[in-house]
Design a protein around this motif. Structure first.
Motif, PDB file in Angstrom:
ATOM      1  N   LYS A  44      38.311  34.635 -25.390  1.00  0.00           N
ATOM      2  CA  LYS A  44      37.368  34.343 -26.536  1.00  0.00           C
ATOM      3  C   LYS A  44      36.102  33.757 -25.823  1.00  0.00           C
ATOM      4  O   LYS A  44      34.903  34.058 -26.373  1.00  0.00           O
ATOM      5  CB  LYS A  44      38.044  33.399 -27.383  1.00  0.00           C
ATOM      6  CG  LYS A  44      38.982  34.116 -28.381  1.00  0.00           C
ATOM      7  CD  LYS A  44      39.962  32.692 -29.162  1.00  0.00           C
ATOM      8  CE  LYS A  44      39.080  31.946 -29.886  1.00  0.00           C
ATOM      9  NZ  LYS A  44      39.549  30.984 -30.796  1.00  0.00           N
ATOM     10  N   THR A  45      36.115  32.809 -24.924  1.00  0.00           N
ATOM     11  CA  THR A  45      35.142  32.121 -24.198  1.00  0.00           C
ATOM     12  C   THR A  45      34.036  33.260 -23.638  1.00  0.00           C
ATOM     13  O   THR A  45      32.940  33.337 -24.020  1.00  0.00           O
ATOM     14  CB  THR A  45      35.395  31.197 -23.331  1.00  0.00           C
ATOM     15  OG1 THR A  45      36.303  30.214 -24.155  1.00  0.00           O
ATOM     16  CG2 THR A  45      34.116  30.270 -22.894  1.00  0.00           C
ATOM     17  N   ILE A  46      34.577  34.075 -22.972  1.00  0.00           N
ATOM     18  CA  ILE A  46      33.982  35.233 -22.301  1.00  0.00           C
ATOM     19  C   ILE A  46      33.459  35.977 -23.213  1.00  0.00           C
ATOM     20  O   ILE A  46      32.412  36.445 -22.795  1.00  0.00           O
ATOM     21  CB  ILE A  46      34.992  36.057 -21.304  1.00  0.00           C
ATOM     22  CG1 ILE A  46      35.631  34.817 -20.187  1.00  0.00           C
ATOM     23  CG2 ILE A  46      34.127  37.344 -20.723  1.00  0.00           C
ATOM     24  CD1 ILE A  46      36.255  35.557 -19.102  1.00  0.00           C
ATOM     25  N   VAL A  56      33.897  29.063 -29.907  1.00  0.00           N
ATOM     26  CA  VAL A  56      34.419  27.982 -29.077  1.00  0.00           C
ATOM     27  C   VAL A  56      33.959  26.618 -28.983  1.00  0.00           C
ATOM     28  O   VAL A  56      32.682  26.552 -29.179  1.00  0.00           O
ATOM     29  CB  VAL A  56      34.915  28.575 -27.655  1.00  0.00           C
ATOM     30  CG1 VAL A  56      35.467  30.089 -27.817  1.00  0.00           C
ATOM     31  CG2 VAL A  56      33.238  28.905 -27.150  1.00  0.00           C
ATOM     32  N   SER A  57      34.668  25.657 -28.503  1.00  0.00           N
ATOM     33  CA  SER A  57      34.126  24.433 -28.524  1.00  0.00           C
ATOM     34  C   SER A  57      33.225  24.141 -27.206  1.00  0.00           C
ATOM     35  O   SER A  57      33.206  24.915 -26.297  1.00  0.00           O
ATOM     36  CB  SER A  57      35.162  23.462 -28.185  1.00  0.00           C
ATOM     37  OG  SER A  57      35.928  23.613 -26.956  1.00  0.00           O
ATOM     38  N   PRO A  58      32.152  23.193 -27.260  1.00  0.00           N
ATOM     39  CA  PRO A  58      31.439  23.132 -26.305  1.00  0.00           C
ATOM     40  C   PRO A  58      31.855  22.727 -24.869  1.00  0.00           C
ATOM     41  O   PRO A  58      31.428  23.233 -23.768  1.00  0.00           O
ATOM     42  CB  PRO A  58      30.273  22.214 -26.735  1.00  0.00           C
ATOM     43  CG  PRO A  58      30.484  22.136 -28.266  1.00  0.00           C
ATOM     44  CD  PRO A  58      31.781  22.638 -28.528  1.00  0.00           C
ATOM     45  N   GLN A  59      32.948  22.203 -25.118  1.00  0.00           N
ATOM     46  CA  GLN A  59      33.808  21.614 -23.763  1.00  0.00           C
ATOM     47  C   GLN A  59      34.093  22.944 -23.102  1.00  0.00           C
ATOM     48  O   GLN A  59      34.315  22.869 -21.913  1.00  0.00           O
ATOM     49  CB  GLN A  59      34.839  20.772 -24.226  1.00  0.00           C
ATOM     50  CG  GLN A  59      35.455  20.077 -23.069  1.00  0.00           C
ATOM     51  CD  GLN A  59      36.982  19.332 -23.385  1.00  0.00           C
ATOM     52  OE1 GLN A  59      37.204  19.125 -24.339  1.00  0.00           O
ATOM     53  NE2 GLN A  59      37.023  18.418 -22.554  1.00  0.00           N
ATOM     54  N   LEU A  60      34.803  23.664 -23.846  1.00  0.00           N
ATOM     55  CA  LEU A  60      35.566  24.876 -23.422  1.00  0.00           C
ATOM     56  C   LEU A  60      34.571  25.927 -22.766  1.00  0.00           C
ATOM     57  O   LEU A  60      34.533  26.234 -21.580  1.00  0.00           O
ATOM     58  CB  LEU A  60      36.380  25.694 -24.343  1.00  0.00           C
ATOM     59  CG  LEU A  60      37.146  26.896 -23.941  1.00  0.00           C
ATOM     60  CD1 LEU A  60      38.189  26.380 -22.810  1.00  0.00           C
ATOM     61  CD2 LEU A  60      37.928  27.485 -24.964  1.00  0.00           C
ATOM     62  N   ASN A  61      33.315  25.823 -23.470  1.00  0.00           N
ATOM     63  CA  ASN A  61      32.144  26.842 -22.914  1.00  0.00           C
ATOM     64  C   ASN A  61      31.827  26.203 -21.811  1.00  0.00           C
ATOM     65  O   ASN A  61      31.362  26.995 -20.619  1.00  0.00           O
ATOM     66  CB  ASN A  61      31.162  26.835 -24.013  1.00  0.00           C
ATOM     67  CG  ASN A  61      29.969  27.705 -23.714  1.00  0.00           C
ATOM     68  OD1 ASN A  61      30.474  29.034 -23.853  1.00  0.00           O
ATOM     69  ND2 ASN A  61      28.860  27.352 -23.330  1.00  0.00           N
ATOM     70  N   SER A  62      31.640  25.025 -21.399  1.00  0.00           N
ATOM     71  CA  SER A  62      31.143  24.507 -20.049  1.00  0.00           C
ATOM     72  C   SER A  62      32.038  24.710 -19.252  1.00  0.00           C
ATOM     73  O   SER A  62      31.738  24.979 -17.994  1.00  0.00           O
ATOM     74  CB  SER A  62      30.758  22.750 -20.501  1.00  0.00           C
ATOM     75  OG  SER A  62      30.533  22.097 -19.298  1.00  0.00           O
ATOM     76  N   ILE A  63      33.353  24.530 -19.530  1.00  0.00           N
ATOM     77  CA  ILE A  63      34.171  24.757 -18.205  1.00  0.00           C
ATOM     78  C   ILE A  63      34.426  26.116 -18.011  1.00  0.00           C
ATOM     79  O   ILE A  63      34.368  26.191 -16.682  1.00  0.00           O
ATOM     80  CB  ILE A  63      35.839  24.201 -18.922  1.00  0.00           C
ATOM     81  CG1 ILE A  63      35.935  22.765 -19.130  1.00  0.00           C
ATOM     82  CG2 ILE A  63      36.885  24.785 -17.899  1.00  0.00           C
ATOM     83  CD1 ILE A  63      36.975  22.369 -19.616  1.00  0.00           C
ATOM     84  N   VAL A  64      34.417  26.988 -18.763  1.00  0.00           N
ATOM     85  CA  VAL A  64      34.414  28.461 -18.548  1.00  0.00           C
ATOM     86  C   VAL A  64      33.112  28.819 -17.781  1.00  0.00           C
ATOM     87  O   VAL A  64      33.166  29.503 -16.584  1.00  0.00           O
ATOM     88  CB  VAL A  64      34.791  29.328 -19.509  1.00  0.00           C
ATOM     89  CG1 VAL A  64      34.531  30.742 -19.242  1.00  0.00           C
ATOM     90  CG2 VAL A  64      36.148  28.955 -19.835  1.00  0.00           C
ATOM     91  N   PHE A  65      31.723  28.554 -18.078  1.00  0.00           N
ATOM     92  CA  PHE A  65      30.650  29.352 -17.813  1.00  0.00           C
ATOM     93  C   PHE A  65      29.922  28.263 -16.961  1.00  0.00           C
ATOM     94  O   PHE A  65      29.295  28.993 -16.005  1.00  0.00           O
ATOM     95  CB  PHE A  65      29.784  29.416 -19.122  1.00  0.00           C
ATOM     96  CG  PHE A  65      30.054  30.786 -19.994  1.00  0.00           C
ATOM     97  CD1 PHE A  65      30.217  32.093 -19.209  1.00  0.00           C
ATOM     98  CD2 PHE A  65      30.554  30.526 -21.131  1.00  0.00           C
ATOM     99  CE1 PHE A  65      30.643  33.155 -19.944  1.00  0.00           C
ATOM    100  CE2 PHE A  65      31.146  31.565 -21.746  1.00  0.00           C
ATOM    101  CZ  PHE A  65      30.974  32.827 -21.299  1.00  0.00           C
ATOM    102  N   THR A  66      29.886  26.860 -16.923  1.00  0.00           N
ATOM    103  CA  THR A  66      29.351  26.241 -15.987  1.00  0.00           C
ATOM    104  C   THR A  66      29.991  25.645 -14.839  1.00  0.00           C
ATOM    105  O   THR A  66      29.387  25.542 -13.826  1.00  0.00           O
ATOM    106  CB  THR A  66      28.714  24.785 -16.796  1.00  0.00           C
ATOM    107  OG1 THR A  66      28.107  25.305 -17.832  1.00  0.00           O
ATOM    108  CG2 THR A  66      27.815  24.081 -16.013  1.00  0.00           C
ATOM    109  N   ILE A  67      31.154  25.317 -15.122  1.00  0.00           N
ATOM    110  CA  ILE A  67      31.811  25.066 -13.885  1.00  0.00           C
ATOM    111  C   ILE A  67      32.865  25.963 -13.016  1.00  0.00           C
ATOM    112  O   ILE A  67      32.575  26.173 -11.961  1.00  0.00           O
ATOM    113  CB  ILE A  67      32.930  23.918 -14.315  1.00  0.00           C
ATOM    114  CG1 ILE A  67      32.313  22.772 -14.839  1.00  0.00           C
ATOM    115  CG2 ILE A  67      33.975  23.280 -13.236  1.00  0.00           C
ATOM    116  CD1 ILE A  67      33.082  21.691 -15.600  1.00  0.00           C
ATOM    117  N   ARG A  68      33.627  26.793 -13.746  1.00  0.00           N
ATOM    118  CA  ARG A  68      34.522  27.740 -13.123  1.00  0.00           C
ATOM    119  C   ARG A  68      33.909  29.092 -12.837  1.00  0.00           C
ATOM    120  O   ARG A  68      34.067  29.586 -11.805  1.00  0.00           O
ATOM    121  CB  ARG A  68      35.792  28.075 -13.974  1.00  0.00           C
ATOM    122  CG  ARG A  68      36.475  26.672 -13.993  1.00  0.00           C
ATOM    123  CD  ARG A  68      37.959  26.875 -14.720  1.00  0.00           C
ATOM    124  NE  ARG A  68      38.569  25.326 -14.820  1.00  0.00           N
ATOM    125  CZ  ARG A  68      39.674  25.189 -15.638  1.00  0.00           C
ATOM    126  NH1 ARG A  68      40.234  26.289 -16.329  1.00  0.00           N
ATOM    127  NH2 ARG A  68      40.070  24.229 -15.467  1.00  0.00           N
TER     128      ARG A  68
END
Length: 341
Positions: A44-46, A56-68
């Motif tokens: 869903k995030t991708i 999707v939540s901003p937290q999940l978006n940050s984890i997937v796109f910014t960090i990982r």
């Protein structure tokens, strides 16, 4: 079914697996970490930038796109490029024990990063300094080898050994002068290799040299088969072995220096993976080099996943590649050394 048809099917299965393996690990890596992410949330995030309805939540978006995501891309690129450079070097030097840092690129890049850290430079300048000094060290190696009339492959290798020792001594001197409570730990950690600080800005700095180097090597992979058979054979087929070897060295230096500048010094990838790949697909560089890209990318991504999930404290990748790479290399050497040609 004929024997040729059976071989073609086997080869097709291998090629499909080489494509599927990094794609599978790419997806799985999003789910791993201190904050686990469910597969459906990863999908869903991708897809959320394409389909806004998949909120999707901003937290999940940050984890997937910014960090990982940048870290996963970096692991794939660094692993692929180090493996490609290692396989190319083993071919042009006709030696299965050759690795990408043979001519001093890793030692030079390490010194470049250390001196930049000591000068209190920012992350971009540290990366740029590592990249430049990696190229400078190989240039010095090549100039030294050509300064002797009897210059050849052996002299080039010996020059690389000397230049590596020189830059390693400079690294030690830099660490000796560094503040033991601030700069010294930072230098030491960089030298051990890590992808924890990777972001898209750092990735953007290495894309161009990586593309140039990989493109040149892939175009010339047809000639590496001839070059690996010896200079006389290459000359008899109308190739200039000296010029061809120089072009490959320059291309390998570009990709290795760019990879090391973003990851630090990560050993054994460029030595172990080409051996592993050669046993799977054979010594033909037409197939060996693309396969090395796939297996190298997958191998380092797997190691990086282990480094950030095995224990609560992240383990530097360079430590893990050595711990895991050495026994794998010894096994592959025992199994495949007699098949090297």
């Amino acid at each position: 079914m004929s024997e040729n048809s059976s071989l073609n099917i086997d080869n097709l299965i291998i090629y499909l697996l080489l494509i599927a393996l990094p794609v599978f690990l790419f997806f799985v890596s999003f789910m791993l970490g201190r904050y686990p992410v469910a597969p459906i949330d990863v999908i869903k995030t991708i897809l959320s930038p394409i389909f806004p309805s998949l909120a999707v939540s901003p937290q999940l978006n940050s984890i997937v796109f910014t960090i990982r995501l940048p870290r996963i891309i970096a692991a794939l690129l660094v692993g692929a490029c180090l493996s490609l450079a290692g396989a190319s070097f083993q071919g042009i030097f006709k030696n299965p024990l050759v690795s990408p840092d043979l001519l001093g690129v890793s030692a030079g890049a390490g010194f470049g990063a250390a001196i930049a850290i000591l000068a209190n430079a920012g992350n971009a300048l540290i990366q740029l300094s590592a990249f430049i000094f990696g190229i400078v060290s190989v240039s010095i190696t090549y100039i030294i080898s050509k300064s002797y009339k009897a210059g050849g492959i052996l002299l080039l290798v010996l020059s690389g050994t000397a230049v590596s020792a020189f830059f390693n001594a400079l690294i030690s001197g830099t660490k000796f002068m560094a503040d033991p409570y601030d700069k010294l730990p930072q230098i030491t950690y960089w030298l051990m290799g890590s992808l924890s600080a990777v972001n898209f800005n750092k990735l953007s700095m290495i894309i161009i040299p990586l593309l140039i180097g990989v493109t040149v090597i892939m175009i010339l992979r047809w000639h590496l088969n001839v070059l690996s058979m010896g200079d006389e054979e290459a000359q008899s087929l109308g190739l200039d072995p000296g010029k061809l070897r120089l072009i490959v060295i320059v291309a390998c230096t570009l990709v290795t220096s760019a990879a090391v500048s973003i990851s630090g010094i990560i050993g054994w990838i460029g030595l172990v993976v080409p051996h592993m790949t050669r046993i799977i697909v054979g010594p033909n560089h037409k197939i060996l080099l693309p396969a090395s890209l796939s297996i190298g990318a997958s191998f380092l991504l797997l190691i990086d996943n282990i480094s950030r999930t095995f224990i609560s404290i992240e383990i530097p990748i360079g430590i893990l590649t050595a711990i895991i790479g050495v026994p794998i290399f010894l096994y592959l050497l025992r199994r495949g050394y007699s098949e090297w040609n």
